[in-house]
Write a protein that holds these residues in place. Structure first.
Motif, PDB file in Angstrom:
ATOM      1  N   LEU A 163       0.922  -1.107  -0.019  1.00 24.10           N
ATOM      2  CA  LEU A 163      -0.087  -0.031   0.092  1.00 24.10           C
ATOM      3  C   LEU A 163       0.783   1.447   0.014  1.00 24.10           C
ATOM      4  N   SER A 164       2.025   1.341   0.720  1.00 27.83           N
ATOM      5  CA  SER A 164       2.887   2.414   0.903  1.00 27.83           C
ATOM      6  C   SER A 164       3.544   2.496  -0.591  1.00 27.83           C
ATOM      7  N   LEU A 165       4.133   1.591  -1.181  1.00 24.46           N
ATOM      8  CA  LEU A 165       4.546   1.594  -2.675  1.00 24.46           C
ATOM      9  C   LEU A 165       3.657   2.248  -3.531  1.00 24.46           C
ATOM     10  N   VAL A 166       2.362   1.703  -3.526  1.00 19.84           N
ATOM     11  CA  VAL A 166       1.330   2.135  -4.257  1.00 19.84           C
ATOM     12  C   VAL A 166       1.001   4.051  -4.028  1.00 19.84           C
ATOM     13  N   ARG A 167       1.098   4.030  -2.878  1.00 15.04           N
ATOM     14  CA  ARG A 167       0.830   5.640  -2.373  1.00 15.04           C
ATOM     15  C   ARG A 167       1.964   6.338  -2.780  1.00 15.04           C
ATOM     16  N   LEU A 168       3.309   6.223  -2.444  1.00 12.16           N
ATOM     17  CA  LEU A 168       4.300   6.895  -2.995  1.00 12.16           C
ATOM     18  C   LEU A 168       4.699   6.852  -4.366  1.00 12.16           C
ATOM     19  N   SER A 169       4.300   5.922  -5.023  1.00 17.69           N
ATOM     20  CA  SER A 169       4.662   5.852  -6.586  1.00 17.69           C
ATOM     21  C   SER A 169       4.048   6.969  -7.353  1.00 17.69           C
ATOM     22  N   SER A 170       3.034   7.569  -6.819  1.00 16.64           N
ATOM     23  CA  SER A 170       2.578   8.936  -7.608  1.00 16.64           C
ATOM     24  C   SER A 170       3.319  10.068  -7.234  1.00 16.64           C
ATOM     25  N   ARG A 171       4.341   9.997  -6.219  1.00 18.60           N
ATOM     26  CA  ARG A 171       5.344  11.130  -6.073  1.00 18.60           C
ATOM     27  C   ARG A 171       6.297  10.894  -6.564  1.00 18.60           C
ATOM     28  N   VAL A 172       6.752   9.664  -7.100  1.00 21.71           N
ATOM     29  CA  VAL A 172       7.982   9.573  -7.648  1.00 21.71           C
ATOM     30  C   VAL A 172       7.889   8.764  -9.002  1.00 21.71           C
ATOM     31  N   SER A 173       8.806   9.248 -10.010  1.00 22.79           N
ATOM     32  CA  SER A 173       8.691   8.698 -11.415  1.00 22.79           C
ATOM     33  C   SER A 173       8.919   7.336 -11.263  1.00 22.79           C
ATOM     34  N   PHE A 174       8.088   6.539 -12.171  1.00 21.77           N
ATOM     35  CA  PHE A 174       8.404   5.054 -12.162  1.00 21.77           C
ATOM     36  C   PHE A 174       9.462   4.800 -12.813  1.00 21.77           C
ATOM     37  N   ALA A 175       9.893   5.629 -13.847  1.00 22.57           N
ATOM     38  CA  ALA A 175      11.129   5.615 -14.712  1.00 22.57           C
ATOM     39  C   ALA A 175      12.320   5.681 -13.854  1.00 22.57           C
ATOM     40  N   ASP A 176      12.494   6.788 -13.040  1.00 19.21           N
ATOM     41  CA  ASP A 176      13.557   6.891 -12.193  1.00 19.21           C
ATOM     42  C   ASP A 176      13.583   5.751 -11.230  1.00 19.21           C
ATOM     43  N   SER A 177      12.718   5.199 -10.905  1.00 23.27           N
ATOM     44  CA  SER A 177      12.777   4.264  -9.816  1.00 23.27           C
ATOM     45  C   SER A 177      13.121   3.032 -10.615  1.00 23.27           C
ATOM     46  N   PHE A 178      12.813   2.621 -11.612  1.00 25.09           N
ATOM     47  CA  PHE A 178      13.075   1.319 -12.361  1.00 25.09           C
ATOM     48  C   PHE A 178      14.469   1.522 -12.649  1.00 25.09           C
ATOM     49  N   ARG A 179      14.850   2.687 -13.106  1.00 25.10           N
ATOM     50  CA  ARG A 179      16.376   3.089 -13.359  1.00 25.10           C
ATOM     51  C   ARG A 179      17.319   2.867 -12.067  1.00 25.10           C
ATOM     52  N   ALA A 180      16.796   3.276 -10.866  1.00 23.13           N
ATOM     53  CA  ALA A 180      17.606   2.958  -9.639  1.00 23.13           C
ATOM     54  C   ALA A 180      17.661   1.449  -9.338  1.00 23.13           C
ATOM     55  N   PHE A 181      16.715   0.897  -9.673  1.00 22.54           N
ATOM     56  CA  PHE A 181      16.662  -0.684  -9.202  1.00 22.54           C
ATOM     57  C   PHE A 181      17.482  -1.393 -10.278  1.00 22.54           C
ATOM     58  N   PHE A 182      17.411  -0.813 -11.716  1.00 23.43           N
ATOM     59  CA  PHE A 182      18.388  -1.609 -12.499  1.00 23.43           C
ATOM     60  C   PHE A 182      19.753  -1.444 -12.292  1.00 23.43           C
ATOM     61  N   VAL A 183      20.238  -0.234 -11.958  1.00 26.97           N
ATOM     62  CA  VAL A 183      21.526  -0.012 -11.566  1.00 26.97           C
ATOM     63  C   VAL A 183      21.962  -0.703 -10.317  1.00 26.97           C
ATOM     64  N   LEU A 184      21.287  -0.689  -9.338  1.00 26.49           N
ATOM     65  CA  LEU A 184      21.449  -1.664  -8.434  1.00 26.49           C
ATOM     66  C   LEU A 184      21.700  -2.923  -8.489  1.00 26.49           C
ATOM     67  N   MET A 185      20.976  -3.630  -9.249  1.00 28.82           N
ATOM     68  CA  MET A 185      20.846  -4.758  -9.527  1.00 28.82           C
ATOM     69  C   MET A 185      22.244  -5.034 -10.638  1.00 28.82           C
ATOM     70  N   SER A 186      22.656  -4.330 -11.487  1.00 29.21           N
ATOM     71  CA  SER A 186      23.819  -4.521 -12.252  1.00 29.21           C
ATOM     72  C   SER A 186      24.931  -4.561 -11.676  1.00 29.21           C
ATOM     73  N   LEU A 187      25.069  -3.477 -10.696  1.00 36.75           N
ATOM     74  CA  LEU A 187      26.227  -3.623  -9.793  1.00 36.75           C
ATOM     75  C   LEU A 187      26.424  -4.774  -9.119  1.00 36.75           C
ATOM     76  N   HIS A 188      25.112  -5.317  -8.308  1.00 35.25           N
ATOM     77  CA  HIS A 188      25.269  -6.210  -7.413  1.00 35.25           C
ATOM     78  C   HIS A 188      25.631  -7.618  -8.331  1.00 35.25           C
ATOM     79  N   ALA A 189      25.367  -7.594  -9.547  1.00 39.16           N
ATOM     80  CA  ALA A 189      25.405  -8.826 -10.414  1.00 39.16           C
ATOM     81  C   ALA A 189      26.973  -8.759 -10.523  1.00 39.16           C
ATOM     82  N   ILE A 190      27.561  -7.756 -10.798  1.00 39.37           N
ATOM     83  CA  ILE A 190      29.111  -7.906 -10.927  1.00 39.37           C
ATOM     84  C   ILE A 190      29.747  -8.259  -9.513  1.00 39.37           C
ATOM     85  N   ILE A 191      29.259  -7.878  -8.567  1.00 42.05           N
ATOM     86  CA  ILE A 191      29.751  -8.345  -7.288  1.00 42.05           C
ATOM     87  C   ILE A 191      29.635 -10.051  -7.107  1.00 42.05           C
ATOM     88  N   ALA A 192      28.338 -10.361  -7.603  1.00 38.80           N
ATOM     89  CA  ALA A 192      28.063 -11.908  -7.573  1.00 38.80           C
ATOM     90  C   ALA A 192      28.802 -12.681  -8.626  1.00 38.80           C
TER      91      ALA A 192
END
Length: 315
Positions: free
Chosen positions: A141-170
């Motif tokens: 419910l909180s993610l649904v609420r806050l997603s209207s305040r934050v761009s989905f594109a920015d959130s996905f980009r941040a998640f993708f960058v974190l995933m890519s960096l962690h993939a290198i670590i793994a």
């Protein structure tokens, strides 16, 4: 006004730092944790973007903070996200809220768990599992609420960058050990669950994006897929391949439909061919430099098919 509010915040910040400095000098370094943690909590709760980003970051850190009861870093992060959602609700209670359909799914799960707990031999043992599902419900419910305040594109980009960096670590320990180490990085066994979902998402962005950043999505997708192979997780690799196949088939059907309607079509077919070529090159690099990783992954698939025993997940 904003300038006046900024002056008040600066004055409060200076006052807070003065009090903290006095307490630390008087009481000792044991107050450094609360002194640093309190401003962070306030910043997260009052900033929807920071609340979402810190939650995404915590997804990749499997850190147990307490043993009894078992509390992980992601639990604390989820709690901060829920507080941020509640804070936003109090400030914008008049705004129109659209209830997502999945609310009823969570309510059904909580109802079923509650009935099972009442009818069980030891109802107290179900308290913690029910609390976890309730926390997941609140996070949703909180993610649904806050997603209207934050761009989905920015959130996905941040998640993708974190995933890519962690993939290198793994990926590094897996390659360095020649496949003897099934490396999941700091996320532990949650890594393959995240990777098998992100790879097809990155593939879809690469195929359809009109931005030049699609090349970075392609690179991150390939690195994440290589790290997923390094985990040798049968379920993760299998689901990832199936989802990627569905993305490619869906892209083909969509381009055919757009061609019939006369819409402008991105060069999806050419990008798909480039992707397949690079995936083939990736497997070639594995075969040349670390063939044991592919051998061990295939051996795990063979063992699952031939014995039919055990879980096909991360085991």
């Amino acid at each position: 006004s904003k300038p006046t509010l900024r002056k008040y915040l600066i004055a409060l910040g200076i006052l807070y730092l003065g009090v903290v400095l006095y307490l630390v000098l008087d009481k000792g370094p044991r107050l450094w944790g609360p002194a640093i943690g309190l401003p962070f909590v306030i910043a997260v709760v009052t900033n929807p973007r920071l609340a979402i980003y810190q939650f995404l970051f915590s997804l990749f850190i499997d850190l147990r903070l307490f043993d009894s009861p078992t509390v992980y870093l992601i639990d604390v992060s989820a709690g901060l996200l829920v507080l941020a959602g509640l804070f936003d609700w109090f400030l914008n209670a008049q705004s129109r809220y659209v209830r997502p359909p999945m609310v009823f799914n969570y309510l059904a799960i909580l109802t079923a768990l509650s009935i099972a707990a009442v009818c069980s031999v030891n109802p107290a043992a179900a308290v913690f599992p029910i609390a976890r599902v309730a926390l997941l419900f609140a996070v949703f419910l909180s993610l649904v609420r806050l997603s209207s305040r934050v761009s989905f594109a920015d959130s996905f980009r941040a998640f993708f960058v974190l995933m890519s960096l962690h993939a290198i670590i793994a990926l590094v320990p897996s390659v360095a050990s020649g496949g003897r180490v099934r490396s999941f990085g700091f996320a532990e066994t949650a890594f393959d669950d995240l990777a098998m979902l992100l790879v097809p998402c990155g593939l879809a962005v690469y195929l359809w994006s009109t931005s030049t950043s699609r090349r970075w999505y392609l690179l991150g997708t390939l690195i994440t897929f290589a790290a997923l192979i390094g985990t040798q997780s049968r379920f993760g690799i299998l689901v990832c391949l199936i989802l990627c196949l569905l993305v490619l088939v869906g892209a083909g059907l969509r381009t055919r439909q757009m061609r019939r309607s006369g819409e402008t079509i991105p060069p999806v077919g050419r990008r798909a061919r480039v992707l397949l070529l690079l995936v083939g090159l990736l497997f070639l690099l594995f075969l040349i430099f670390v063939p044991s990783i592919l051998e061990r992954a295939l051996a795990r698939f063979d063992a699952a098919v031939s014995t039919g025993a055990g879980a096909i997940g991360g085991a």
